[in-house]
Design a protein around this motif. Structure first.
Motif, PDB file in Angstrom:
ATOM      1  N   GLU A 478       0.791  -1.294   0.038  1.00  0.00           N
ATOM      2  CA  GLU A 478      -0.340  -0.250  -0.028  1.00  0.00           C
ATOM      3  C   GLU A 478       0.641   1.116   0.011  1.00  0.00           C
ATOM      4  OE1 GLU A 478      -4.656  -0.745   1.514  1.00  0.00           O
ATOM      5  OE2 GLU A 478      -3.292  -0.502   3.044  1.00  0.00           O
ATOM      6  N   ILE A 479       1.761   0.896   0.527  1.00  0.00           N
ATOM      7  CA  ILE A 479       2.938   2.476   0.922  1.00  0.00           C
ATOM      8  C   ILE A 479       3.915   2.365  -0.606  1.00  0.00           C
ATOM      9  CG2 ILE A 479       2.163   2.909   3.384  1.00  0.00           C
ATOM     10  CD1 ILE A 479       4.842   1.710   3.127  1.00  0.00           C
ATOM     11  N   THR A 480       4.013   1.317  -1.082  1.00  0.00           N
ATOM     12  CA  THR A 480       5.677   1.477  -1.920  1.00  0.00           C
ATOM     13  C   THR A 480       4.486   2.403  -3.416  1.00  0.00           C
ATOM     14  OG1 THR A 480       6.017  -0.437  -1.456  1.00  0.00           O
ATOM     15  CG2 THR A 480       7.104   0.357  -2.757  1.00  0.00           C
ATOM     16  N   PRO A 481       5.342   3.179  -4.223  1.00  0.00           N
ATOM     17  CA  PRO A 481       4.565   3.697  -5.571  1.00  0.00           C
ATOM     18  C   PRO A 481       4.988   2.401  -6.535  1.00  0.00           C
ATOM     19  CG  PRO A 481       6.093   5.218  -4.126  1.00  0.00           C
ATOM     20  CD  PRO A 481       6.356   4.085  -3.491  1.00  0.00           C
ATOM     21  N   THR A 482       3.266   2.773  -6.795  1.00  0.00           N
ATOM     22  CA  THR A 482       3.545   2.072  -8.360  1.00  0.00           C
ATOM     23  C   THR A 482       4.349   1.452  -9.569  1.00  0.00           C
ATOM     24  OG1 THR A 482       0.832   2.373  -8.471  1.00  0.00           O
ATOM     25  CG2 THR A 482       1.650   1.376 -10.676  1.00  0.00           C
ATOM     26  N   VAL A 483       5.255   2.943  -9.370  1.00  0.00           N
ATOM     27  CA  VAL A 483       6.678   3.030 -10.579  1.00  0.00           C
ATOM     28  C   VAL A 483       7.209   1.116  -9.910  1.00  0.00           C
ATOM     29  CG1 VAL A 483       6.263   4.906 -11.382  1.00  0.00           C
ATOM     30  CG2 VAL A 483       7.836   4.552  -9.219  1.00  0.00           C
ATOM     31  N   ILE A 484       7.599   1.301  -7.956  1.00  0.00           N
ATOM     32  CA  ILE A 484       8.008   0.285  -7.815  1.00  0.00           C
ATOM     33  C   ILE A 484       7.437  -0.395  -6.472  1.00  0.00           C
ATOM     34  CG2 ILE A 484      10.107   2.238  -7.920  1.00  0.00           C
ATOM     35  CD1 ILE A 484      10.446   2.751  -4.712  1.00  0.00           C
ATOM     36  N   ARG A 485       6.796  -0.534  -7.300  1.00  0.00           N
ATOM     37  CA  ARG A 485       5.275  -2.098  -6.007  1.00  0.00           C
ATOM     38  C   ARG A 485       6.430  -3.180  -5.967  1.00  0.00           C
ATOM     39  NH1 ARG A 485       0.924   0.129  -6.898  1.00  0.00           N
ATOM     40  NH2 ARG A 485       1.106   1.222  -5.321  1.00  0.00           N
ATOM     41  N   GLY A 486       6.434  -3.468  -7.385  1.00  0.00           N
ATOM     42  CA  GLY A 486       6.538  -5.124  -7.673  1.00  0.00           C
ATOM     43  C   GLY A 486       8.304  -5.084  -6.980  1.00  0.00           C
ATOM     44  N   GLY A 487       9.453  -4.511  -7.382  1.00  0.00           N
ATOM     45  CA  GLY A 487      10.698  -4.298  -5.998  1.00  0.00           C
ATOM     46  C   GLY A 487      10.463  -3.968  -5.043  1.00  0.00           C
ATOM     47  N   GLY A 488       9.649  -3.162  -4.164  1.00  0.00           N
ATOM     48  CA  GLY A 488       9.583  -3.061  -2.723  1.00  0.00           C
ATOM     49  C   GLY A 488       8.887  -4.490  -2.156  1.00  0.00           C
ATOM     50  N   LEU A 489       7.912  -4.320  -2.584  1.00  0.00           N
ATOM     51  CA  LEU A 489       7.269  -5.862  -2.397  1.00  0.00           C
ATOM     52  C   LEU A 489       8.321  -7.252  -2.118  1.00  0.00           C
ATOM     53  CD1 LEU A 489       4.199  -6.941  -0.765  1.00  0.00           C
ATOM     54  CD2 LEU A 489       3.733  -7.458  -3.648  1.00  0.00           C
ATOM     55  N   GLY A 490       9.103  -7.326  -3.119  1.00  0.00           N
ATOM     56  CA  GLY A 490       9.752  -8.285  -3.391  1.00  0.00           C
ATOM     57  C   GLY A 490      10.862  -8.032  -2.209  1.00  0.00           C
ATOM     58  N   LEU A 491      11.117  -7.123  -2.219  1.00  0.00           N
ATOM     59  CA  LEU A 491      12.383  -7.082  -0.731  1.00  0.00           C
ATOM     60  C   LEU A 491      11.158  -7.211   0.500  1.00  0.00           C
ATOM     61  CD1 LEU A 491      13.585  -3.641  -1.513  1.00  0.00           C
ATOM     62  CD2 LEU A 491      15.060  -5.355  -1.697  1.00  0.00           C
ATOM     63  N   VAL A 492      10.476  -7.336   0.850  1.00  0.00           N
ATOM     64  CA  VAL A 492       9.817  -7.611   2.167  1.00  0.00           C
ATOM     65  C   VAL A 492       9.315  -9.490   1.861  1.00  0.00           C
ATOM     66  CG1 VAL A 492       7.360  -7.349   3.922  1.00  0.00           C
ATOM     67  CG2 VAL A 492       8.376  -5.272   2.756  1.00  0.00           C
ATOM     68  N   LEU A 493       8.799  -9.386   0.474  1.00  0.00           N
ATOM     69  CA  LEU A 493       8.883 -10.965   1.050  1.00  0.00           C
ATOM     70  C   LEU A 493      10.158 -11.954   1.065  1.00  0.00           C
ATOM     71  CD1 LEU A 493       6.529 -10.732  -1.863  1.00  0.00           C
ATOM     72  CD2 LEU A 493       5.775 -11.816   0.460  1.00  0.00           C
ATOM     73  N   ALA A 494      11.690 -11.190   0.154  1.00  0.00           N
ATOM     74  CA  ALA A 494      12.391 -11.500   0.653  1.00  0.00           C
ATOM     75  C   ALA A 494      12.977 -11.775   1.542  1.00  0.00           C
ATOM     76  CB  ALA A 494      13.408 -11.358  -0.302  1.00  0.00           C
ATOM     77  N   SER A 495      12.652 -10.592   2.519  1.00  0.00           N
ATOM     78  CA  SER A 495      12.953 -10.563   4.321  1.00  0.00           C
ATOM     79  C   SER A 495      12.290 -12.201   5.061  1.00  0.00           C
ATOM     80  CB  SER A 495      12.167  -9.449   5.241  1.00  0.00           C
ATOM     81  OG  SER A 495      13.492  -8.162   4.354  1.00  0.00           O
ATOM     82  N   ALA A 496      10.628 -11.828   4.506  1.00  0.00           N
ATOM     83  CA  ALA A 496       9.861 -13.130   5.222  1.00  0.00           C
ATOM     84  C   ALA A 496      10.378 -14.755   4.977  1.00  0.00           C
ATOM     85  CB  ALA A 496       8.619 -13.157   4.427  1.00  0.00           C
ATOM     86  N   GLY A 497      11.022 -14.702   3.621  1.00  0.00           N
ATOM     87  CA  GLY A 497      12.675 -16.087   3.315  1.00  0.00           C
ATOM     88  C   GLY A 497      12.709 -15.888   4.243  1.00  0.00           C
ATOM     89  N   PHE A 498      13.996 -15.135   4.618  1.00  0.00           N
ATOM     90  CA  PHE A 498      15.046 -15.612   5.441  1.00  0.00           C
ATOM     91  C   PHE A 498      14.475 -15.464   6.904  1.00  0.00           C
ATOM     92  CE2 PHE A 498      17.490 -12.842   2.487  1.00  0.00           C
ATOM     93  CZ  PHE A 498      18.133 -13.668   2.082  1.00  0.00           C
TER      94      PHE A 498
END
Length: 624
Positions: A478-498
């Protein structure tokens, strides 16, 4: 219309006016573009439904390790030196996890056996562990196989998230579906554990890209009031996949000419064939096309959406289509997650959510380990534990809906993080106090009480930590801009994977350092509670589209609207009596004494003639 967002939400969430050189309506997709196309109409609801269907299949794949790599019970059929009859271990022998350096007599005897009989308790009659005898000296290969899916998912979230921002959500979705089918089916035909682990890495890579692209597409299709509810439906379906997985495994038992685990792998991958028509029926995200200034493709898609929702764009009063036609000459401008580092607030928000996601999934394993029977071996997973974890996940999803509705995203996340921290600290501290100071004379009663408290705190902790992880991912979207939403969400999901990766790491070390592992994550929960106060509240707000939108999306101000001017207002004060302070009187007295000394040094006649004037002038100068 362009200033509506600043006027309506500036005081609440710290918005500042955006650059007036941008188009007046097109950047405000939630406020202008989507309402002109029918809002959250029939077409958008159909597309959201298409994002829900794969969620069930993703749940199957994510929890397949519990069955493909489940540890069996072992019986020694032929011990060393036994040639005449079968010899078995006592019925009280623990489930089999055969470590080369084990100190248990039972495991040592089993490792010395010439022949074992391995039996599964998870619905299958044979899996990867039993097929290739991954016990004793080969037991570490089981954990490498578990690592492979998680590590592949981590890389998939990072790489596919960046690709979704650069090439679009739709190409990433289709690419991941195709390769998911290829690698997923190939896993079933692995000839050894090395091939199995390698192919599982690529399966996890594609699975991560598939889940991420669907999550982003679902968020970008919805208006603010629908985002959370549509996301939670997908979460329920993923938990449904977890609940149905034991039944699916039981149906794959004892198939002719194929091992059970091969049939199960094919069964959980085959439904992704249903996503192949998404190449034609699922469009690119309109929000991403507008944010990256791909206005020619945006125009065609807007006309298609309007036709599906039965909206006549020729009579559209807002003039969105007219403004779009005036911007057709502009070139597309794509962004990458690396540009996040040039911001002041956005990167801090994403880092905070990464730490929250890592902590939530990491400490979830600590609570799950405490919930298991201490008499059981570390990797022994029975049906009761599996269904307990699935039931807790269902309860979490049910509790999140009213909690977020009442407290908002930030309030709900902060509340569940506080509950997680309390459950962790009480489990670490209170149980030690119970064992040290109470019921010393009755060891059985003390251990029973200790176990009951441990189970209670574990269930509460698993419940709240699962909520923290789910909310952190949604918060980031919700707070990550559309232009980088995929990358921002990927960082958080990768942290969850760790965070999830800590579970097989602890198992690989035979649970050594488990208490320290729990203490570290408990400390992280306290840090997260402080950092969460810095996040904004996105409930009811339009999604940020550009980096400028994301940068101005800050936490709620402490002052109420209209009170900021009080900090800078001028107040007339009377300074006429400042000279009456003791410091000023002291200085004046010292100056008068110096004048008197000087006068005593001059002739008396001159002093009589001029002293009065000098003293009078000095007194006037000092305000006496």
């Amino acid at each position: 219309m362009a200033g509506g967002r600043t006027e309506d939400h500036g005081a609440e969430n710290g918005f500042t006016p955006l650059d007036r050189s941008v188009p007046r309506l097109l950047p405000h997709i939630d406020a202008s573009v989507l309402p002109s196309l029918g809002g959250f109409g029939k077409h958008q609801k159909q597309l959201v439904l298409l994002t829900w269907i794969p969620a069930l299949f993703i749940g199957f794949s994510q929890f397949s390790d519990y069955f493909l790599l489940a540890q069996p019970n072992g019986t020694c059929v032929q011990p060393p030196g036994a040639n005449d009859s079968n010899w078995t271990l006592p019925s009280t022998a623990p489930p089999l996890l055969l470590w080369a350096n084990s100190t248990l007599d039972a495991d040592s005897a089993l490792c010395a056996c010439k022949e074992w009989r391995l039996e599964l308790q998870t619905g299958l009659s044979q899996n990867v562990v039993t097929k290739w005898k991954l016990v004793c000296d080969s037991a570490w290969k089981v954990h490498i196989a578990k690592f492979s899916l998680l590590v592949g998912s981590i890389f998939g979230y990072l790489v596919m998230g960046a690709m979704a921002d650069w090439y679009g959500r739709h190409p990433v979705l289709i690419l991941c579906v195709l390769f998911m089918l290829v690698f997923g089916v190939s896993v079933a035909f692995s000839v050894n554990v090395t091939m199995f682990s390698t192919l599982r890495f690529f399966e996890g890579f594609c699975l991560a890209g598939l889940a991420l692209s669907l999550y982003v597409l679902r968020i970008e299709l919805c208006l603010p009031d629908w985002r959370f509810s549509m996301t939670m439906v997908a979460s329920f379906l993923m938990v449904g996949g977890q609940l149905l997985m034991p039944g699916v495994a039981a149906l794959c038992r004892n198939w002719p000419k194929r091992d059970d685990w091969q049939v199960l792998q094919i069964v959980i991958i085959s439904p992704f064939v249903l996503m192949l028509p998404y190449v034609w029926i699922f469009p690119e995200s309109l929000r991403w096309l507008l944010a990256t200034q791909q206005y020619r493709r945006s125009k065609a898609m807007m006309l298609r959406i309007a036709r599906k929702n039965q909206i006549d764009m020729t009579t559209e009063p807002n003039g969105v289509l007219t403004e779009l036609e005036q911007e057709l000459h502009k070139k597309p401008q794509r962004s990458c997650i690396v540009k996040m580092m040039s911001t002041r607030n956005l990167w801090k928000n994403i880092v905070v959510l990464c730490v929250n996601s890592l902590t939530g999934y990491g400490i979830h394993h600590c609570f799950a380990r405490s919930l298991m029977d201490p008499e059981a071996r570390p990797t022994a997973l029975c049906h009761a534990d599996y269904y307990t974890m699935a039931g807790i996940a269902v309860a979490t999803c049910l509790a999140l809906c009213p909690a977020v509705g009442l407290m908002g995203r930030r309030g709900g996340l902060l509340t569940f993080m506080i509950i997680t921290a309390l459950a962790s600290l009480l489990q670490l501290g209170l149980l030690n106090l119970i064992g040290k100071y109470s019921l010393r004379h009755d060891t059985v009663l003390r251990d029973s009480l200790n176990r009951k408290f441990s189970v209670a705190f574990s269930i509460i902790g698993m419940f709240s930590s699962h909520a923290v992880s789910t909310l952190s991912i949604f918060f980031c979207a919700e707070i990550t801009p559309t232009v980088i939403r995929g990358g921002g969400l990927g960082l958080v999901l990768a942290s969850a994977g760790f965070g999830m990766l800590t579970a097989p790491i602890m198992e690989l070390h035979n649970q050594k350092g488990y208490f320290l592992h729990h203490v570290i994550f408990a400390c992280c929960t306290l840090l997260c509670i402080i950092c969460l106060l810095l996040l904004p509240e996105p409930r009811g707000q339009p999604l940020p589209e550009s980096l400028a939108d994301g940068e101005t999306f800050t936490r709620q101000t402490l002052l109420h609207p209209g009170e900021q001017h009080l900090l800078l207002s001028k107040i007339d004060r009377d300074y006429s009596r400042v000279h009456d302070t003791p410091l000023h009187l002291t200085a004046t007295g010292g100056a008068t004494a110096a004048v008197a000394t000087a006068l005593a040094a001059v002739p008396a006649s001159y002093a009589l003639a001029t002293g009065g004037e000098v003293i009078g002038n000095h007194a006037i100068a000092n305000g006496v």
